[in-house]
Design a protein around this motif. Structure first.
Motif: not given
Ligand SMILES: NC(=O)c1ccc[n+]([C@@H]2O[C@H](COP(=O)([O-])OP(=O)(O)OC[C@H]3O[C@@H](n4cnc5c(N)ncnc54)[C@H](O)[C@@H]3O)[C@@H](O)[C@H]2O)c1
Length: 429
Positions: A17-20, A184-190, A267-271
């Motif tokens: 699991l990657i958040v970046q 891979v959770v990338d906040p920029e994609l949201t 980023t908060g909403m990704c988490y």
């Protein structure tokens, strides 16, 4: 929830699991390192035509020596028919060369489609052969998921949800092997999510967190003796993720909705979404989702909205059964009542206020539902038996009926903020 020898713990999460921010760059080298020769990219035409992400990914895969096959047939709320059509299309493009794995980019709909394809491509069978059981002929192909919404948590869950023509509710393909190999959770994609999608997905995430926090305990769930349980009731680890998800969600959702380019809120909403999924993807869900599936069968409304409309009424119904948990949620949401039951009831009212601020209907009339349709919603909701059996009050029939009627009339123990007392100030009056 206390740690105790009474509470068994079942927890299943994906391997990696990657958040970046910028995490997209990691995909091609990872596929190469796994020895993949052919990868299928699953997305929809918004991403293939209106962003540069798919082109960059395809190019990076090809530069790493892989063949990249693009399937951009994804659509919101995928059907079993769409899954089979996409499967045929990919198989004919693949020819004699099998795929080594899939890469999903998109919201829950595209990730679920990719999960379906991971089975249909591996076994060359229609998706209906895999619904409702785990007696599959073998494993699915490995999947790498890149979510572009913060909501479903499909990037860590064991399920894929489809509309099946002829079924009153959505159907699920479910099994621990369906969990992605890597997410891979990338906040920029949201950042490009329109406010409506942000609100829908965000309420889906908050629903996952709250519903899984107040679900049945693992020891009562009946999965204790299952060999490889996917959903198995709440335990101290799932509750830990749920609590943190609720806290983060109440902090960031409205900002992400009002300020789409706010990377901190995104980023908060990704988490929020990820932690909620790390809770519900092992504990499971119950009445909100069961009734939401029934409502979606009638209205075709989005998953986030159909969840959100039931959430406050389920919370209110459970205020005397899950008082401590809901009181904590009430305090996170801003209740100033001095007593746990008051805080628990405020949790429901303040959650409904949040839903109203996000511009969503807060009762069933807001979806155009008529009173004569309520019995069908109750019946169809109860028929999603994997969810009904996890409701903390058993049997759930009377509770479901009351929740649906309250959701129709907009009745909560604490009156509406607009026209009623504001729970944030009522205790001081
Ligand atoms: N598998 C699971 O565990 C699970 C859990 C909950 C929900 N679901 C399913 O997930 C689906 C809902 O997924 P969702 O809420 O993520 O929405 P979605 O995937 O249906 O996407 C909604 C719309 O938003 C667009 N979109 C998505 N990301 C975007 C972005 N970054 N920028 C611009 N547009 C974007 C999509 O193209 C689509 O048109 C439903 O089918 C639901 O049943 C699955």
């Amino acid at each position: 929830m206390n740690i105790s020898p009474e509470h068994p713990l079942f927890f299943c999460s994906p391997t990696r699991l990657i958040v970046q921010a910028g995490g997209l760059q990691r995909i091609a080298p990872f596929c190469k390192q796994r020895g993949w020769k052919t990868a299928v990219i699953v997305t929809d035409r918004f991403f293939s035509e209106q962003t540069s992400w798919i082109q960059s990914l395809k190019q990076a895969l090809e530069e790493s020596g892989l063949r990249a096959v693009l399937c951009d047939l994804g659509a919101a709320n995928p059907t079993t028919v769409l899954c089979d059509q996409a499967s045929q299309s990919v198989l004919s493009e693949l020819g004699d060369t099998p795929a080594d794995g899939l890469i999903a980019l998109g919201g829950g709909s595209n990730i679920d489609l990719a999960k379906g394809l991971s089975l249909t491509l591996a076994h060359r069978r229609p998706i209906s052969d895999f619904i409702g059981h785990t007696n599959w002929p073998g494993r699915p192909l490995p999947l790498i998921a890149m979510p572009t919404t913060s909501g479903t948590g499909s990037e860590v869950t064991a399920g894929a949800i489809f509309i099946q023509p002829g079924s009153a509710t959505k159907v699920a393909v479910m099994g621990n092997d369906l969990r992605p190999l890597m997410s891979v959770v990338d906040p920029e994609l949201t950042l490009s999510c329109p406010p409506r999608v942000t609100a829908d997905a965000g309420m889906d995430a908050i629903t996952h967190a709250i519903e899984s926090w107040i679900t049945m305990n693992a020891k009562d769930f009946g999965a204790v003796n299952e060999l490889d349980p996917a959903y198995s009731g709440r335990n101290p680890l799932t509750v830990m993720f749920a609590r943190e998800s609720v806290r983060i969600g109440f902090e960031h959702l409205l900002t992400a909705f009002r300020e789409p380019n706010n990377l901190n809120a995104r980023t908060g909403m990704c988490y929020c979404s990820l932690y909620a999924a790390l809770s519900y993807a092992s504990s499971g869900l119950h009445a909100v989702h069961g009734l939401a599936y029934a409502l979606a069968g009638i209205t075709d409304e989005t998953h986030g909205r159909t969840n959100a409309v039931f959430l406050p009424y389920v919370m209110d119904h459970l205020a005397t059964v899950r008082t401590a948990e809901l009181a904590e949620i009430g305090k996170i949401a801003g209740s100033r009542k001095p007593d746990p039951i008051g805080q628990a009831r405020d949790a429901a009212a303040l959650t409904r206020d949040l839903i109203a601020e996000l511009g969503m209907p807060t009762d069933l009339k807001g979806f155009g539902i008529r009173e004569h349709q309520l019995d069908q919603i109750i019946r169809d909701g109860l028929n999603v038996s994997r969810l009904a059996k996890a409701f903390p009050i058993q049997p759930p029939n009377a509770a479901y009926a009351e929740i649906v009627r309250n959701a129709y009339h907009g009745t909560l123990s604490v009156p509406r903020q607009f026209g009623g007392a504001d729970p944030r100030t009522a205790s001081q009056q």
